[in-house]
Structures are given as structure tokens and as C-alpha cells.
Design a protein around this motif. Structure first.
Motif, PDB file in Angstrom:
ATOM      1  N   PRO A  57       6.458  13.887  28.666  1.00 16.46           N
ATOM      2  CA  PRO A  57       5.880  13.262  29.872  1.00 16.46           C
ATOM      3  C   PRO A  57       6.936  12.810  30.891  1.00 16.46           C
ATOM      4  O   PRO A  57       6.706  12.904  32.106  1.00 16.46           O
ATOM      5  N   TYR A  58       8.085  12.344  30.411  1.00 15.04           N
ATOM      6  CA  TYR A  58       9.134  11.900  31.328  1.00 15.04           C
ATOM      7  C   TYR A  58       9.737  13.087  32.083  1.00 15.04           C
ATOM      8  O   TYR A  58       9.996  13.004  33.283  1.00 15.04           O
ATOM      9  N   THR A  59       9.940  14.201  31.381  1.00 14.26           N
ATOM     10  CA  THR A  59      10.460  15.405  32.028  1.00 14.26           C
ATOM     11  C   THR A  59       9.496  15.898  33.096  1.00 14.26           C
ATOM     12  O   THR A  59       9.906  16.284  34.199  1.00 14.26           O
ATOM     13  N   LYS A  60       8.204  15.880  32.783  1.00 14.95           N
ATOM     14  CA  LYS A  60       7.200  16.302  33.757  1.00 14.95           C
ATOM     15  C   LYS A  60       7.230  15.412  34.999  1.00 14.95           C
ATOM     16  O   LYS A  60       7.105  15.900  36.140  1.00 14.95           O
ATOM     17  N   ALA A  61       7.406  14.111  34.792  1.00 16.31           N
ATOM     18  CA  ALA A  61       7.474  13.189  35.924  1.00 16.31           C
ATOM     19  C   ALA A  61       8.727  13.444  36.759  1.00 16.31           C
ATOM     20  O   ALA A  61       8.675  13.414  37.994  1.00 16.31           O
TER      21      ALA A  61
END
Length: 322
Positions: A248-252
């Protein structure tokens, strides 16, 4: 065998208080980071400010001593090297920093700046070093006349080219690039990136790139590791990570990259994580993203996930994939 291996690297900074400097806690800047860099490749560390990227770079450069862990270069553990035995490593691993005007001696002319590693590491005499300096300046796209100038007389792009010339003077095998283009104009950034790619091919260099600019990372990198609060949370080839991000952090992070095409920009879903990153003094007990993650579960708050494989050269640290 990889050119550089970093194994379970930990770097804590003590927090001292009172007259006698009693240690009351630690800033956990880097907390168990492992990766390797292959020959003739570009490995990038990305993440927001304070994630630990530059601390890792300084440990690799031996500017900081790690709290624990190993750094292995060409099969040799360099974490215990001291004194004269360290000179070989200093010659083999060089750095290009973010602001060239802070990394170049303002009291020395360009010729002396670039000649210094030639004399120290390669044992060249003044006349021999002078001719080599001119070759290096030409290699990075500068004229001979630049050699007689001081750093303050140069433009930002020229100063960064001088810093690159100094870095490659000792014939290193690995360059640590700490935000090498972020202080430059956009047009100059492209020139410096192209220069770095040309030098990589011509001199068979490997790069460790530290950056928060994902456009630069995508253009220059072979492998990417995303770091958050001192830990790697996703790793993969640049194609795998940018085309199919898992964490999720990479996507953000990827959703925050500016999109120049207005038509595409409207279709892009911007992911905004709530709140601020937790303090590295007291990180969460479980997953470090759990206070901000939109997919948080109870086990995310209590136990930390392992870094597991979800594809070829693609690793992720998230309970959604455990």
C-alpha cells in the motif's frame, strides 16, 4: 557474486539527556536492512524524508559506523576495516552528493579538486595528474578552462559535473549517488542523468542511487527497494515494481508522481495516506505502516510481517500477502 552486499544493517542514534549525557532512548534510523548490488547495475533506495535512505548511504561509504550488521564489498567484510586497510575501499567506492557547492572545497580551483584523488589514490605526480584532470573534465563534458576556476564561478550543472569527475578519478567500481540531480534545474537534471548513464556504460560502473524522485528512479534504475521508517517494505526490478506495485505504501508513492498529460492525469487515482509517519524513536510494534494503512488488520498492529517473495525478484513486507 554481488559487488556489494548489505546484511541486516542496523543504525541507532542515541538520545542523550542531562549533564552527564545519559542515554534515554534511540532513534532507529535503519533497522535491519539487507540488499545486494550486482556489477554494472543501478540499485535505488526510495522513500520519503526521514525513512533512512541517506543513513544507509553513509554507512556504505563508511562515514557512519553501523550499530550492527555487515557490509561486504567484493567478498570482503569492510565493517571492521580501519586505517590503511580502508584506503582500498575508499578508492573503490566514491560518492556524488546532492549539493555540489557544499561538497567542493571553495578555496581550491577545479584542477586541484579533481587532481586530489589522482595523487592520493593513484600516486600521480603533478604534471601527470594535470593531464589526467583535463581528460576527466572532457569526459564529463567540460572544457579545460574550467580547471582554472573556483567552485563559486560555476553553474550548478558545471559544479555537479566537476563532482562527478572527482568521483570517477580514482577509478572506482561503485558510485553512491545521494540525490545527485535534486538541486538542479529540470533541463540540467536530464543532462546529468544522461552523463551518468554514459559513464556507467563506458567505465563499467555500478550505482547505489538514493532518491525521492520516482521519475529519476524509473529512468536510471535496474532494481528498486522501497524503504519506510528504517525497513525495506518492497523490493523488485524497476519494471515489476512500477508496473505491478504490491505494498500500500508503494502504491501511494507511485500515485504521487506528477502526470504531465492532462488526459491521463484525470484517470489517475491519487492515494493519500492519513496522518504522519510514526517517530523512529518509538516505531509501531507491528507493521510500521499500520497507523496509516487503509487495509490495516488487527494482526498488523501486533506483529511485523516478514519480507516474502511474491514473484521473480519481487519481495514485499505486508500481511496481505503472508
Amino acid at each position: 557474486m554481488p559487488l556489494l552486499e548489505v546484511e541486516e544493517l542496523v543504525k541507532y542514534f542515541p538520545i542523550r539527556y542531562g549533564l552527564f549525557g545519559k542515554t534515554i532512548g534511540y532513534v532507529r534510523a535503519v533497522d535491519g536492512v539487507s540488499f545486494s548490488i550486482k556489477e554494472d547495475s543501478v540499485f535505488s533506495l526510495v522513500g520519503e524524508s526521514g525513512s533512512g535512505k541517506s543513513t544507509i548511504a553513509k554507512c556504505v561509504l563508511k562515514l557512519l559506523e553501523p550499530t550492527s550488521g555487515r557490509i561486504v564489498f567484493e567478498g570482503k567484510d569492510i565493517t571492521s576495516l580501519r586505517g590503511k586497510s580502508l584506503k582500498w575501499y575508499r578508492r573503490s567506492v566514491q560518492a556524488v552528493f546532492q549539493n555540489p557547492f557544499l561538497s567542493l572545497n571553495p578555496r581550491m580551483k577545479v584542477e586541484s579538486i579533481v587532481a586530489e584523488p589522482l595523487k592520493i589514490h593513484l600516486g600521480m605526480k603533478s604534471d601527470e595528474a594535470r593531464e589526467e584532470v583535463y581528460k576527466l573534465l572532457e569526459l564529463v563534458g567540460l572544457s579545460r578552462e574550467i580547471g582554472s576556476k573556483y567552485p563559486h564561478e560555476l553553474s550548478g550543472g558545471q559544479a555537479q559535473r566537476v563532482a562527478i569527475a572527482r568521483a570517477i578519478a580514482s577509478k572506482p567500481r561503485l558510485l553512491v549517488l545521494d540525490e545527485p540531480t535534486s538541486a538542479l534545474d529540470a533541463s540540467v537534471q536530464a543532462q546529468i542523468l544522461n552523463l551518468l548513464m554514459d559513464l556507467k556504460k563506458e567505465l563499467r560502473l555500478s550505482y547505489l542511487l538514493i532518491s525521492h524522485d520516482l521519475s529519476v528512479v524509473r529512468y536510471i534504475s535496474d532494481y528498486v527497494a522501497v524503504i519506510y521508517l528504517g525497513k525495506i517494505i518492497e523490493y523488485g526490478s524497476v519494471e515489476e515494481l512500477f508496473n505491478d506495485p504490491a505494498h500500500p505504501y508503494t502504491k501511494a508513492l507511485l500515485s504521487s508522481v506528477p502526470e504531465p498529460d492532462p488526459a491521463t492525469r484525470k484517470l489517475k487515482n491519487r492515494i493519500v495516506l492519513p496522518g504522519e509517519p510514526p517517530s523512529p524513536v518509538d516505531p509501531p510494534k507491528g507493521c510500521r505502516l499500520s497507523p496509516r494503512c487503509p487495509y490495516v488488520q488487527e494482526k498488523c498492529k501486533s506483529s511485523e510481517p516478514e519480507l516474502i517473495s511474491i514473484g521473480k525478484d519481487h519481495l514485499v513486507r505486508c500481511w496481505l500477502f503472508q
